[in-house]
Design an enzyme around this catalytic site. Structure first.
Site, PDB file in Angstrom:
ATOM      1  N   SER A   1      11.526  18.908  34.053  1.00  0.00           N
ATOM      2  CA  SER A   1      11.000  20.240  34.362  1.00  0.00           C
ATOM      3  C   SER A   1      11.672  21.348  33.571  1.00  0.00           C
ATOM      4  O   SER A   1      11.120  22.446  33.449  1.00  0.00           O
ATOM      5  CB  SER A   1      11.141  20.532  35.859  1.00  0.00           C
ATOM      6  OG  SER A   1      12.493  20.432  36.274  1.00  0.00           O
TER       7      SER A   1
ATOM      8  N   ASP B   1      14.034  29.418  41.321  1.00  0.00           N
ATOM      9  CA  ASP B   1      13.826  28.776  42.621  1.00  0.00           C
ATOM     10  C   ASP B   1      15.101  28.005  42.949  1.00  0.00           C
ATOM     11  O   ASP B   1      16.147  28.263  42.366  1.00  0.00           O
ATOM     12  CB  ASP B   1      12.556  27.906  42.634  1.00  0.00           C
ATOM     13  CG  ASP B   1      12.590  26.770  41.610  1.00  0.00           C
ATOM     14  OD1 ASP B   1      13.690  26.420  41.127  1.00  0.00           O
ATOM     15  OD2 ASP B   1      11.521  26.226  41.294  1.00  0.00           O
TER      16      ASP B   1
ATOM     17  N   HIS C   1      15.547  25.558  39.472  1.00  0.00           N
ATOM     18  CA  HIS C   1      15.304  25.905  38.080  1.00  0.00           C
ATOM     19  C   HIS C   1      15.816  27.294  37.705  1.00  0.00           C
ATOM     20  O   HIS C   1      15.665  28.243  38.475  1.00  0.00           O
ATOM     21  CB  HIS C   1      13.804  25.813  37.789  1.00  0.00           C
ATOM     22  CG  HIS C   1      13.229  24.489  38.127  1.00  0.00           C
ATOM     23  ND1 HIS C   1      12.516  24.259  39.292  1.00  0.00           N
ATOM     24  CD2 HIS C   1      13.281  23.310  37.469  1.00  0.00           C
ATOM     25  CE1 HIS C   1      12.152  22.987  39.327  1.00  0.00           C
ATOM     26  NE2 HIS C   1      12.604  22.397  38.243  1.00  0.00           N
TER      27      HIS C   1
END
Length: 371
Positions: A50, A345, A348
């Site tokens: 990610s 978040d 991340h």
């Protein structure tokens, strides 16, 4: 915290579904980046999780997506592209810096033109890792499948510009690899399968063997300029703090055990990369560099005044303690200025953090692309 400490059972079950199995700042807005001199980089290719996925998971049957608000809130046009942050990723800043493109597109986007493809794409998938089991936990794209897509990519480009030009494009391109956090945080420490077979040192060895196979395959496909990101201080991820603290709301601090795992892994990784440079190097000039993100991210967290951050151990989205992916959604509270937060978040980094990380590895990128 000792290595034997375990999360409560309900939290482990929750995380098995939730976790994405993923100099002083000069301005509050990341802005554009200065280009290097004598640039000869035709394309950029990105592999990993990610931290490098610009939206491939949008086209995968998985719940782990970031293609909805408030993700992308500070991206040009306020578009939720599928990047797990409020704006751009470090790979976007690197692509802009080397003069290839402003944003790295996801390979699975069916609207990409041949011009988009020729300047490179990202094959990364949120939730992936070097351990083949890691992507299976969230039904995302494994590193081996990302390599298959890269081979497919080459055939598509060859049909347009021919084999010789495609080979030259690949040899002069920049390759970035960013993965490993999910293997530890989600797979090894949350799902008990691997812990039944491996202790921590042998699991590290297993991961690094998988990594070596991946790098060897990448080299065999023509990659000659490869940058490999190390692990971040995993114990400072907001979700790790939340799950492993007695009172995670009032007393939030990095869990050094998890960060020590990252330090140990990174040390061994650098040794392996040096060995790979020697064993895989040939007359075509393979160049591998280690991209240290651990120390600069740690500096941002522990030297807040230097970097003008106001929040370092919770994310901008929601409570910032647990929210990520579908729990960070259009109904979530969002902080007014994400540039004041290290994390977007609970897992991340924010766009500003990604730019600072890019700046921290800029000299390594310069070495990678020099003639």
């Amino acid at each position: 915290m000792s290595s034997s400490a375990q999360c409560p059972h309900f939290v482990l079950l929750f995380l098995g579904v939730l976790v994405i199995v993923s100099s002083r700042a000069q301005a509050q807005s990341p802005g554009k980046v200065e280009k290097p001199f004598n640039n000869s980089v035709p394309a950029i290719f990105v592999f990993g999780d990610s931290t490098a996925d610009p939206g491939n998971n949008n086209f995968v049957s998985t719940i782990f997506k970031g293609n909805f608000q408030p993700y992308g809130r500070d991206f040009p046009g306020q578009v939720p592209t599928g990047r797990f942050t409020n704006g751009r990723l470090a790979s976007d800043f690197i692509a802009s810096y080397v003069g290839v493109k402003e944003f790295v597109a996801p390979y699975l986007d069916p609207t990409l033109s041949i011009e988009d493809l020729k300047t490179g794409v990202s094959f990364a998938s949120a939730g992936s890792g070097f351990d083949p089991l890691t992507p299976q936990l969230s039904n995302v794209i494994s590193l081996s499948k990302q390599l298959e897509y890269f081979k497919e990519y080459q055939k598509r480009v060859e049909m347009v510009i021919g084999k010789k030009r495609t080979k030259r494009l690949i040899q002069n391109a920049v390759f970035l690899v960013s993965a490993g956090t999910n293997d530890f945080v989600v797979n090894y420490f949350t799902v008990p399968i691997r812990r039944k077979t491996y202790n921590l040192p042998t699991y590290m060895d297993f991961l690094l063997q998988q990594f070596h196979h991946f790098m060897q395959a990448l080299s065999e496909q023509g990659a000659r300029r490869i940058g490999v990101a190390g692990l971040p201080p995993m114990g400072c991820l907001p979700i790790v703090i939340t799950v492993n603290s007695d009172n995670a709301v009032q007393h939030r601090g990095c869990i050094d055990f998890f960060s020590s795992v990252a330090r140990q892994y990174n040390f061994i990784l650098q040794t392996k990369l040096d060995a790979m440079q020697l064993s895989l190097s040939d007359s075509s000039g393979l160049r591998i560099v280690y991209l240290d993100i651990y120390q600069p991210l740690s500096d941002m967290i522990f030297q807040t005044q230097k970097f003008n951050f106001t929040e370092v151990n919770s994310g901008c989205c929601g409570t910032g303690l647990l929210e990520t992916s579908f729990l960070c959604n259009p109904k979530s509270y969002v902080c007014s200025d994400a540039s004041e937060y290290v994390f977007w978040d609970s897992i991340h980094p924010s766009e500003r953090t990604y730019k600072l990380l890019f700046q921290a590895v800029q000299s390594s990128i310069d070495f990678l692309i020099k003639d």
